[in-house]
Structures are given as C-alpha cells and as structure tokens.
Design a protein around this motif. Structure first.
Motif, PDB file in Angstrom:
ATOM      1  N   GLY A  34       0.774  -1.406   0.068  1.00  0.00           N
ATOM      2  CA  GLY A  34       0.157   0.081   0.099  1.00  0.00           C
ATOM      3  C   GLY A  34       0.771   1.305  -0.084  1.00  0.00           C
ATOM      4  O   GLY A  34       0.287   2.311  -0.292  1.00  0.00           O
ATOM      5  N   TRP A  35       2.098   1.303   0.211  1.00  0.00           N
ATOM      6  CA  TRP A  35       2.492   2.381   0.252  1.00  0.00           C
ATOM      7  C   TRP A  35       3.583   2.591  -0.863  1.00  0.00           C
ATOM      8  O   TRP A  35       3.786   1.612  -1.844  1.00  0.00           O
ATOM      9  N   SER A  36       4.238   3.824  -1.102  1.00  0.00           N
ATOM     10  CA  SER A  36       5.098   4.092  -2.472  1.00  0.00           C
ATOM     11  C   SER A  36       6.124   5.249  -1.881  1.00  0.00           C
ATOM     12  O   SER A  36       6.017   5.908  -0.769  1.00  0.00           O
ATOM     13  N   GLY A  37       7.244   4.844  -2.348  1.00  0.00           N
ATOM     14  CA  GLY A  37       8.200   5.863  -2.354  1.00  0.00           C
ATOM     15  C   GLY A  37       9.216   6.173  -3.323  1.00  0.00           C
ATOM     16  O   GLY A  37       9.123   5.644  -4.307  1.00  0.00           O
ATOM     17  N   ALA A  38      10.060   7.387  -3.409  1.00  0.00           N
ATOM     18  CA  ALA A  38      10.769   7.834  -4.352  1.00  0.00           C
ATOM     19  C   ALA A  38      12.116   8.260  -3.674  1.00  0.00           C
ATOM     20  O   ALA A  38      12.089   8.954  -2.718  1.00  0.00           O
ATOM     21  N   TYR A  39      13.066   7.840  -4.287  1.00  0.00           N
ATOM     22  CA  TYR A  39      14.251   8.734  -4.034  1.00  0.00           C
ATOM     23  C   TYR A  39      14.937   9.160  -5.206  1.00  0.00           C
ATOM     24  O   TYR A  39      15.413   8.634  -6.372  1.00  0.00           O
ATOM     25  N   ARG A  40      15.420  10.530  -5.177  1.00  0.00           N
ATOM     26  CA  ARG A  40      16.135  11.210  -6.145  1.00  0.00           C
ATOM     27  C   ARG A  40      17.344  11.957  -5.996  1.00  0.00           C
ATOM     28  O   ARG A  40      17.361  12.706  -4.862  1.00  0.00           O
ATOM     29  N   VAL A  41      18.422  11.720  -6.350  1.00  0.00           N
ATOM     30  CA  VAL A  41      19.751  12.376  -6.205  1.00  0.00           C
ATOM     31  C   VAL A  41      19.660  13.806  -6.738  1.00  0.00           C
ATOM     32  O   VAL A  41      19.440  14.020  -7.745  1.00  0.00           O
ATOM     33  N   HIS A  42      20.321  14.837  -6.172  1.00  0.00           N
ATOM     34  CA  HIS A  42      20.082  16.251  -6.543  1.00  0.00           C
ATOM     35  C   HIS A  42      21.238  16.249  -7.988  1.00  0.00           C
ATOM     36  O   HIS A  42      21.988  15.419  -7.830  1.00  0.00           O
ATOM     37  N   PRO A  43      20.851  17.053  -8.894  1.00  0.00           N
ATOM     38  CA  PRO A  43      21.775  17.014  -9.981  1.00  0.00           C
ATOM     39  C   PRO A  43      23.174  17.345  -9.629  1.00  0.00           C
ATOM     40  O   PRO A  43      24.063  16.878 -10.437  1.00  0.00           O
ATOM     41  N   ASN A  44      23.366  18.123  -8.665  1.00  0.00           N
ATOM     42  CA  ASN A  44      24.760  18.523  -8.372  1.00  0.00           C
ATOM     43  C   ASN A  44      25.471  17.426  -7.516  1.00  0.00           C
ATOM     44  O   ASN A  44      26.645  17.339  -7.186  1.00  0.00           O
ATOM     45  N   GLY A  45      24.898  16.238  -7.058  1.00  0.00           N
ATOM     46  CA  GLY A  45      25.157  15.134  -6.252  1.00  0.00           C
ATOM     47  C   GLY A  45      25.579  15.547  -5.027  1.00  0.00           C
ATOM     48  O   GLY A  45      26.186  14.781  -4.401  1.00  0.00           O
ATOM     49  N   LEU A  46      25.127  16.619  -4.570  1.00  0.00           N
ATOM     50  CA  LEU A  46      25.517  17.254  -2.985  1.00  0.00           C
ATOM     51  C   LEU A  46      24.290  16.956  -2.123  1.00  0.00           C
ATOM     52  O   LEU A  46      24.152  17.294  -0.977  1.00  0.00           O
ATOM     53  N   GLY A  47      23.165  16.036  -2.646  1.00  0.00           N
ATOM     54  CA  GLY A  47      21.940  15.968  -1.819  1.00  0.00           C
ATOM     55  C   GLY A  47      21.171  14.948  -2.398  1.00  0.00           C
ATOM     56  O   GLY A  47      21.223  14.592  -3.441  1.00  0.00           O
ATOM     57  N   TYR A  48      20.086  14.754  -1.807  1.00  0.00           N
ATOM     58  CA  TYR A  48      18.724  13.744  -2.404  1.00  0.00           C
ATOM     59  C   TYR A  48      17.644  14.112  -1.572  1.00  0.00           C
ATOM     60  O   TYR A  48      17.314  14.907  -0.676  1.00  0.00           O
ATOM     61  N   THR A  49      16.467  13.880  -2.375  1.00  0.00           N
ATOM     62  CA  THR A  49      15.008  13.957  -1.848  1.00  0.00           C
ATOM     63  C   THR A  49      14.532  12.656  -1.801  1.00  0.00           C
ATOM     64  O   THR A  49      14.327  11.787  -2.460  1.00  0.00           O
ATOM     65  N   MET A  50      13.898  12.334  -0.758  1.00  0.00           N
ATOM     66  CA  MET A  50      12.830  11.227  -0.376  1.00  0.00           C
ATOM     67  C   MET A  50      11.575  11.504  -0.151  1.00  0.00           C
ATOM     68  O   MET A  50      11.349  12.377   0.397  1.00  0.00           O
ATOM     69  N   GLU A  51      10.613  10.864  -0.874  1.00  0.00           N
ATOM     70  CA  GLU A  51       9.360  10.984  -0.791  1.00  0.00           C
ATOM     71  C   GLU A  51       8.374   9.790  -0.699  1.00  0.00           C
ATOM     72  O   GLU A  51       8.771   8.963  -1.340  1.00  0.00           O
ATOM     73  N   TYR A  52       7.769   9.906   0.421  1.00  0.00           N
ATOM     74  CA  TYR A  52       6.742   8.724   0.458  1.00  0.00           C
ATOM     75  C   TYR A  52       5.516   9.009   0.566  1.00  0.00           C
ATOM     76  O   TYR A  52       5.065   9.960   1.239  1.00  0.00           O
ATOM     77  N   ALA A  53       4.469   8.053   0.254  1.00  0.00           N
ATOM     78  CA  ALA A  53       3.054   8.119   0.466  1.00  0.00           C
ATOM     79  C   ALA A  53       2.661   6.867   1.151  1.00  0.00           C
ATOM     80  O   ALA A  53       2.910   5.932   0.866  1.00  0.00           O
ATOM     81  N   ILE A  54       2.453   7.118   2.410  1.00  0.00           N
ATOM     82  CA  ILE A  54       1.796   6.168   3.293  1.00  0.00           C
ATOM     83  C   ILE A  54       0.244   6.145   3.704  1.00  0.00           C
ATOM     84  O   ILE A  54      -0.157   7.090   4.026  1.00  0.00           O
TER      85      ILE A  54
END
Length: 119
Positions: A34-54
């Motif tokens: 039932g959940w979903s998630g995504a992980y994306r590295v920032h274009p400059n390689g210095l960070g990331y974004t995690m997004e979850y739907a629960i």
C-alpha cells in the motif's frame, strides 16, 4: 503510535519502509502493501530527496484519518550512514526539550506537535 523508518537501499536501488507500533515496537512490517516511495539524487550530487506516500490504514488511522488543522503528537530523527549502511555517520534529532535524557522518542511527554494541513 506508529514508528516509521524510511531508507534507500542502495543494492536494490529502491526506497524501503519499516512500520512498527506502540512504545514496544510490536507488529513490525517491512515494505507492507500500500505504500510508495521515491528517492532522487540532486543534479549536483550534493543531496537527495526522499518522498513517501503512506496510507492512513498503515498508521492505524484508516477509520478516523486526521483533518486539516489537527495537531498530532510527533517526534523524528534522521540518521546518515556510511556507504555500506552499517555505521552511523551523523544524525539530527528533534529536541523539543533538550534537558531530557537520550532516546526522547521513548518518552511521549517530550514529543512536539505536527500540524496536519489536509493535503
């Protein structure tokens, strides 16, 4: 009470979720349906974004989900590991009452409040 642990599993290339309940962490479920998630590295390689739907049902709130304006008790901590995911290399812990001893997440009276915006 629902404890959520989010992480990115580098070997499989996908986000992961662990859910457990109560102050005793019972009913542990890893990657429940039932959940979903995504992980994306920032274009400059210095960070990331995690997004979850629960879904509210995984939080034991399916029968009475929060409404806009509700204030929910909450606490959170963020941990960063080494490349292998074995050693903690840093962490950020919400400190509503810094005079409290460690492991504040085990003491509900030290938690803050999250304002549910209804989105």
């Amino acid at each position: 009470i629902a404890h959520l642990t989010f992480w990115y599993h580098r070997p499989s290339g996908r986000p992961r979720l662990q859910v457990s309940y109560g102050m005793d962490f019972h009913g542990e479920r890893v990657d429940p349906p039932g959940w979903s998630g995504a992980y994306r590295v920032h274009p400059n390689g210095l960070g990331y974004t995690m997004e979850y739907a629960i879904p509210w049902s995984l939080l034991n709130a399916g029968a009475r989900p929060p409404r806009a304006g509700d204030r929910l008790p909450s606490t959170w901590a963020v941990h960063w590991s080494d490349q292998e995911g074995r050693l903690s290399r840093g962490h950020l812990v919400e400190g509503v009452n810094p005079a409290e001893p460690p492991y504040r997440f085990l003491r509900g009276e030290t938690w803050g409040r999250a304002l549910f915006d209804g989105r």
